[in-house]
Motif scaffolding. Sequence first.
Motif, PDB file in Angstrom:
ATOM      1  N   ILE A 133      26.151  33.109  43.819  1.00 31.61           N
ATOM      2  CA  ILE A 133      26.927  33.280  45.052  1.00 31.61           C
ATOM      3  C   ILE A 133      28.406  33.478  44.702  1.00 31.61           C
ATOM      4  O   ILE A 133      29.094  34.338  45.256  1.00 31.61           O
ATOM      5  N   GLN A 134      28.881  32.680  43.745  1.00 34.45           N
ATOM      6  CA  GLN A 134      30.266  32.796  43.289  1.00 34.45           C
ATOM      7  C   GLN A 134      30.506  34.164  42.649  1.00 34.45           C
ATOM      8  O   GLN A 134      31.524  34.815  42.909  1.00 34.45           O
ATOM      9  N   THR A 182      33.159  37.091  43.786  1.00 36.45           N
ATOM     10  CA  THR A 182      34.262  37.623  42.966  1.00 36.45           C
ATOM     11  C   THR A 182      34.176  39.145  42.853  1.00 36.45           C
ATOM     12  O   THR A 182      35.204  39.822  42.831  1.00 36.45           O
ATOM     13  N   VAL A 183      32.954  39.676  42.778  1.00 39.49           N
ATOM     14  CA  VAL A 183      32.784  41.137  42.723  1.00 39.49           C
ATOM     15  C   VAL A 183      33.249  41.765  44.048  1.00 39.49           C
ATOM     16  O   VAL A 183      33.938  42.787  44.050  1.00 39.49           O
ATOM     17  N   MET A 184      32.905  41.138  45.165  1.00 38.58           N
ATOM     18  CA  MET A 184      33.343  41.634  46.476  1.00 38.58           C
ATOM     19  C   MET A 184      34.873  41.629  46.576  1.00 38.58           C
ATOM     20  O   MET A 184      35.479  42.593  47.063  1.00 38.58           O
ATOM     21  N   TRP A 187      35.366  37.699  52.889  1.00 29.40           N
ATOM     22  CA  TRP A 187      33.994  37.287  52.594  1.00 29.40           C
ATOM     23  C   TRP A 187      33.800  36.964  51.117  1.00 29.40           C
ATOM     24  O   TRP A 187      33.044  36.051  50.758  1.00 29.40           O
ATOM     25  N   GLY A 188      34.512  37.706  50.259  1.00 28.10           N
ATOM     26  CA  GLY A 188      34.423  37.442  48.824  1.00 28.10           C
ATOM     27  C   GLY A 188      34.909  36.047  48.478  1.00 28.10           C
ATOM     28  O   GLY A 188      34.251  35.305  47.741  1.00 28.10           O
ATOM     29  N   GLN A 208      38.251  38.523  36.528  1.00 27.11           N
ATOM     30  CA  GLN A 208      37.620  37.337  37.109  1.00 27.11           C
ATOM     31  C   GLN A 208      36.162  37.618  37.466  1.00 27.11           C
ATOM     32  O   GLN A 208      35.274  36.795  37.242  1.00 27.11           O
ATOM     33  N   ALA A 209      35.912  38.819  38.018  1.00 27.70           N
ATOM     34  CA  ALA A 209      34.552  39.190  38.411  1.00 27.70           C
ATOM     35  C   ALA A 209      33.624  39.248  37.195  1.00 27.70           C
ATOM     36  O   ALA A 209      32.498  38.725  37.234  1.00 27.70           O
ATOM     37  N   VAL A 210      34.098  39.858  36.118  1.00 28.43           N
ATOM     38  CA  VAL A 210      33.293  39.929  34.885  1.00 28.43           C
ATOM     39  C   VAL A 210      33.011  38.521  34.360  1.00 28.43           C
ATOM     40  O   VAL A 210      31.883  38.203  33.962  1.00 28.43           O
ATOM     41  N   GLY A 211      34.036  37.674  34.380  1.00 23.06           N
ATOM     42  CA  GLY A 211      33.874  36.294  33.913  1.00 23.06           C
ATOM     43  C   GLY A 211      32.863  35.516  34.725  1.00 23.06           C
ATOM     44  O   GLY A 211      32.022  34.792  34.179  1.00 23.06           O
TER      45      GLY A 211
END
Length: 204
Positions: free
Chosen positions: A13-14, A18-20, A40-41, A181-184
């Motif tokens: 979910i996290q 982060t991708v959103m 929403w992200g 952050q999204a990749v992490g």
Amino acid sequence: MESQLKELFGAWIQAIGTVMAAVASTPSLNEEIQESLNLWGNALQGTGNALLADAEEGFSLGKLGNEVQAIGNTTVIAGMVLHVEEETKQMLDINGNLLQAIGGGIALPEDLMGAPSPIRTLNIAGNVLQITGNSLQAKGGMEELKSNAVKEDRFKGYKESNQFETITHSQSLAINGSWIQAVGSVLSAIAQTKESLEGNKEEI
């Protein structure tokens, strides 16, 4: 088993959140879509962090770190939904990203002190990337705040060309930080998935 599923669900979910939020940082998108995706992200990130914290029984650095990150996400959301001045919104966003970076930093020693393993290495890499990404977003926010001060003529005599470069650089920091952050977070979610699968094998 229930806490393991909660951790797995929270991690993904996290990651989705982060991708959103990273997609929301894309300049070519409509402003309304950007704001919606960002809201929403961060809501999903906060929910994921809260689930991860709730899944851990008793006190741990990981639990505390996730709680601080959830507070950081809530702070960012507050900046988006509250009817306050633009400068206050930016400050809430900056502080929210800093809290997320601090939360990741609090949780990191727990992984570093554990026995080395591929899963732990993946989790450490994911956490470090998230800390780096949040820090870059906070720095980008700070630079944007300074550039806005320039536009309001608080610093007289500042060159127009330099002003343009500062704004561009701040946007670049925020975008890069969001994707890092999204990749992490995706790496951390993969590590959590591998850990859950290994735990299921041991139970069988």
